[in-house]
Design a protein around this motif. Structure first.
Motif, PDB file in Angstrom:
ATOM      1  N   ARG A  22      30.502  19.776  13.261  1.00 55.38           N
ATOM      2  CA  ARG A  22      29.191  19.717  13.406  1.00 55.38           C
ATOM      3  C   ARG A  22      28.472  20.598  12.722  1.00 55.38           C
ATOM      4  NH1 ARG A  22      29.144  18.729  20.025  1.00 55.38           N
ATOM      5  NH2 ARG A  22      29.945  16.384  19.912  1.00 55.38           N
ATOM      6  N   SER A  23      29.024  21.835  12.690  1.00 58.75           N
ATOM      7  CA  SER A  23      28.188  22.832  11.705  1.00 58.75           C
ATOM      8  C   SER A  23      28.182  22.476  10.129  1.00 58.75           C
ATOM      9  CB  SER A  23      28.858  24.261  11.973  1.00 58.75           C
ATOM     10  OG  SER A  23      28.634  24.501  13.116  1.00 58.75           O
ATOM     11  N   VAL A  24      29.182  21.955   9.764  1.00 57.70           N
ATOM     12  CA  VAL A  24      28.922  21.392   8.322  1.00 57.70           C
ATOM     13  C   VAL A  24      28.027  20.359   8.118  1.00 57.70           C
ATOM     14  CG1 VAL A  24      30.275  20.008   6.611  1.00 57.70           C
ATOM     15  CG2 VAL A  24      31.298  22.053   7.784  1.00 57.70           C
ATOM     16  N   LEU A  25      27.702  19.216   9.092  1.00 59.83           N
ATOM     17  CA  LEU A  25      26.844  18.379   9.438  1.00 59.83           C
ATOM     18  C   LEU A  25      25.364  18.707   9.170  1.00 59.83           C
ATOM     19  CD1 LEU A  25      28.852  16.009  11.525  1.00 59.83           C
ATOM     20  CD2 LEU A  25      28.325  15.708   8.965  1.00 59.83           C
ATOM     21  N   GLU A  26      25.200  19.872   9.519  1.00 58.68           N
ATOM     22  CA  GLU A  26      23.734  20.358   9.367  1.00 58.68           C
ATOM     23  C   GLU A  26      23.508  20.546   7.945  1.00 58.68           C
ATOM     24  OE1 GLU A  26      23.403  24.004  11.900  1.00 58.68           O
ATOM     25  OE2 GLU A  26      24.180  23.133  13.621  1.00 58.68           O
ATOM     26  N   VAL A  27      24.566  20.981   7.136  1.00 59.00           N
ATOM     27  CA  VAL A  27      24.240  21.152   5.645  1.00 59.00           C
ATOM     28  C   VAL A  27      24.375  19.775   4.981  1.00 59.00           C
ATOM     29  CG1 VAL A  27      25.051  22.194   3.640  1.00 59.00           C
ATOM     30  CG2 VAL A  27      25.223  23.266   5.803  1.00 59.00           C
ATOM     31  N   TYR A  28      25.551  18.899   5.116  1.00 56.31           N
ATOM     32  CA  TYR A  28      25.885  17.724   4.761  1.00 56.31           C
ATOM     33  C   TYR A  28      24.996  16.810   5.405  1.00 56.31           C
ATOM     34  CZ  TYR A  28      29.691  19.874   1.929  1.00 56.31           C
ATOM     35  OH  TYR A  28      30.355  20.418   1.084  1.00 56.31           O
ATOM     36  N   THR A  29      23.968  16.489   5.074  1.00 55.80           N
ATOM     37  CA  THR A  29      23.003  15.336   5.845  1.00 55.80           C
ATOM     38  C   THR A  29      23.247  14.025   5.445  1.00 55.80           C
ATOM     39  OG1 THR A  29      20.886  15.523   4.547  1.00 55.80           O
ATOM     40  CG2 THR A  29      21.394  17.128   6.503  1.00 55.80           C
ATOM     41  N   ARG A  30      23.316  12.968   6.294  1.00 59.65           N
ATOM     42  CA  ARG A  30      23.297  11.646   5.885  1.00 59.65           C
ATOM     43  C   ARG A  30      22.469  11.204   4.833  1.00 59.65           C
ATOM     44  NH1 ARG A  30      24.166   6.369   9.956  1.00 59.65           N
ATOM     45  NH2 ARG A  30      24.542   4.715   8.192  1.00 59.65           N
ATOM     46  N   LYS A  31      21.235  12.039   4.999  1.00 51.50           N
ATOM     47  CA  LYS A  31      20.153  11.360   3.842  1.00 51.50           C
ATOM     48  C   LYS A  31      20.445  12.372   2.287  1.00 51.50           C
ATOM     49  CE  LYS A  31      15.212  12.100   2.707  1.00 51.50           C
ATOM     50  NZ  LYS A  31      14.118  12.835   3.286  1.00 51.50           N
ATOM     51  N   ASP A  32      20.966  13.389   2.506  1.00 54.18           N
ATOM     52  CA  ASP A  32      20.836  14.189   0.965  1.00 54.18           C
ATOM     53  C   ASP A  32      22.317  13.805   0.638  1.00 54.18           C
ATOM     54  OD1 ASP A  32      18.240  14.922   1.331  1.00 54.18           O
ATOM     55  OD2 ASP A  32      18.793  16.651   2.634  1.00 54.18           O
ATOM     56  N   LEU A  33      23.379  13.871   1.392  1.00 55.70           N
ATOM     57  CA  LEU A  33      24.794  13.739   0.712  1.00 55.70           C
ATOM     58  C   LEU A  33      25.497  13.065   1.572  1.00 55.70           C
ATOM     59  CD1 LEU A  33      25.190  17.676   0.646  1.00 55.70           C
ATOM     60  CD2 LEU A  33      24.885  16.282  -1.037  1.00 55.70           C
ATOM     61  N   PRO A  34      25.006  11.561   1.486  1.00 57.14           N
ATOM     62  CA  PRO A  34      25.723  10.524   2.305  1.00 57.14           C
ATOM     63  C   PRO A  34      27.262  10.474   2.258  1.00 57.14           C
ATOM     64  CG  PRO A  34      24.442   9.614   0.391  1.00 57.14           C
ATOM     65  CD  PRO A  34      24.180  11.113   0.462  1.00 57.14           C
ATOM     66  N   VAL A  35      27.745  10.527   0.973  1.00 55.53           N
ATOM     67  CA  VAL A  35      29.250  10.439   0.958  1.00 55.53           C
ATOM     68  C   VAL A  35      29.890  11.750   1.675  1.00 55.53           C
ATOM     69  CG1 VAL A  35      31.299  10.013  -0.569  1.00 55.53           C
ATOM     70  CG2 VAL A  35      29.063   8.729  -1.133  1.00 55.53           C
ATOM     71  N   GLU A  36      29.403  12.704   1.392  1.00 52.73           N
ATOM     72  CA  GLU A  36      29.954  13.972   2.024  1.00 52.73           C
ATOM     73  C   GLU A  36      29.872  13.991   3.329  1.00 52.73           C
ATOM     74  OE1 GLU A  36      27.992  13.709  -0.825  1.00 52.73           O
ATOM     75  OE2 GLU A  36      28.943  14.833  -2.462  1.00 52.73           O
ATOM     76  N   TRP A  37      28.730  13.496   3.955  1.00 51.86           N
ATOM     77  CA  TRP A  37      28.414  13.512   5.315  1.00 51.86           C
ATOM     78  C   TRP A  37      29.346  12.552   6.042  1.00 51.86           C
ATOM     79  CZ3 TRP A  37      27.283   9.131   8.276  1.00 51.86           C
ATOM     80  CH2 TRP A  37      26.556   9.431   9.583  1.00 51.86           C
ATOM     81  N   ALA A  38      29.515  11.480   5.392  1.00 49.11           N
ATOM     82  CA  ALA A  38      30.565  10.335   5.860  1.00 49.11           C
ATOM     83  C   ALA A  38      31.906  10.942   5.863  1.00 49.11           C
ATOM     84  CB  ALA A  38      30.397   9.065   5.062  1.00 49.11           C
ATOM     85  N   SER A  39      32.320  11.678   4.872  1.00 41.68           N
ATOM     86  CA  SER A  39      33.725  12.131   5.058  1.00 41.68           C
ATOM     87  C   SER A  39      33.945  13.143   6.091  1.00 41.68           C
ATOM     88  CB  SER A  39      33.898  12.867   3.586  1.00 41.68           C
ATOM     89  OG  SER A  39      33.873  12.026   2.674  1.00 41.68           O
ATOM     90  N   VAL A  40      32.871  14.074   6.178  1.00 38.26           N
ATOM     91  CA  VAL A  40      33.006  15.121   7.384  1.00 38.26           C
ATOM     92  C   VAL A  40      33.100  14.180   8.886  1.00 38.26           C
ATOM     93  CG1 VAL A  40      31.840  16.969   8.612  1.00 38.26           C
ATOM     94  CG2 VAL A  40      32.012  16.685   6.074  1.00 38.26           C
ATOM     95  N   GLN A  41      32.160  12.972   8.866  1.00 39.31           N
ATOM     96  CA  GLN A  41      32.304  12.358  10.193  1.00 39.31           C
ATOM     97  C   GLN A  41      33.674  11.854  10.253  1.00 39.31           C
ATOM     98  OE1 GLN A  41      29.500  13.063  11.785  1.00 39.31           O
ATOM     99  NE2 GLN A  41      28.593  10.951  11.999  1.00 39.31           N
ATOM    100  N   VAL A  42      34.024  11.476   9.382  1.00 42.00           N
ATOM    101  CA  VAL A  42      35.467  10.676   9.676  1.00 42.00           C
ATOM    102  C   VAL A  42      36.778  11.986  10.143  1.00 42.00           C
ATOM    103  CG1 VAL A  42      37.580   9.566   8.517  1.00 42.00           C
ATOM    104  CG2 VAL A  42      35.332   8.859   7.893  1.00 42.00           C
TER     105      VAL A  42
END
Length: 103
Positions: A22-42
């Motif tokens: 969740r902390s990482v997702l504060e930096v890797y946002t869906r809007k700005d870094l969608p693929v990285e965001w999705a990878s962390v979501q998984v």
């Protein structure tokens, strides 16, 4: 992190892994870094799934399901079929787990 915690059967470490994701997702946002965001979501979704297994509970699995489904949408939109396929496999495992829980 979550894989190790699950292998150790450590629910508290899984909760810590979820908090870290969740902390990482504060930096890797869906809007700005969608693929990285999705990878962390998984990864977060997998951690919720592992927690559900350890607790034999549908609630964390359902949270993981929502998270992984959102990641699949992003992978599809970003034309990342291998990542989408891997996420779909996790989603299928979560669905199977939920369906096999006693009602």
């Amino acid at each position: 992190l979550a894989d190790w915690a699950f292998a150790e059967g450590n629910a508290e470490q899984l909760k810590s892994a979820i908090a870290a994701y969740r902390s990482v997702l504060e930096v890797y946002t869906r809007k700005d870094l969608p693929v990285e965001w999705a990878s962390v979501q998984v990864r977060a979704g997998s951690a919720y799934y592992y927690l559900a297994i350890l607790q034999n509970s549908a609630q964390p699995a359902q949270e993981g399901r929502v998270i992984v489904a959102a990641a699949i949408e992003v992978f599809a939109a970003e034309n990342k079929p291998q990542s989408a396929a891997a996420a779909k496999a996790i989603l299928a495992a979560i669905d199977k787990f939920i369906s096999e829980l006693p009602r």
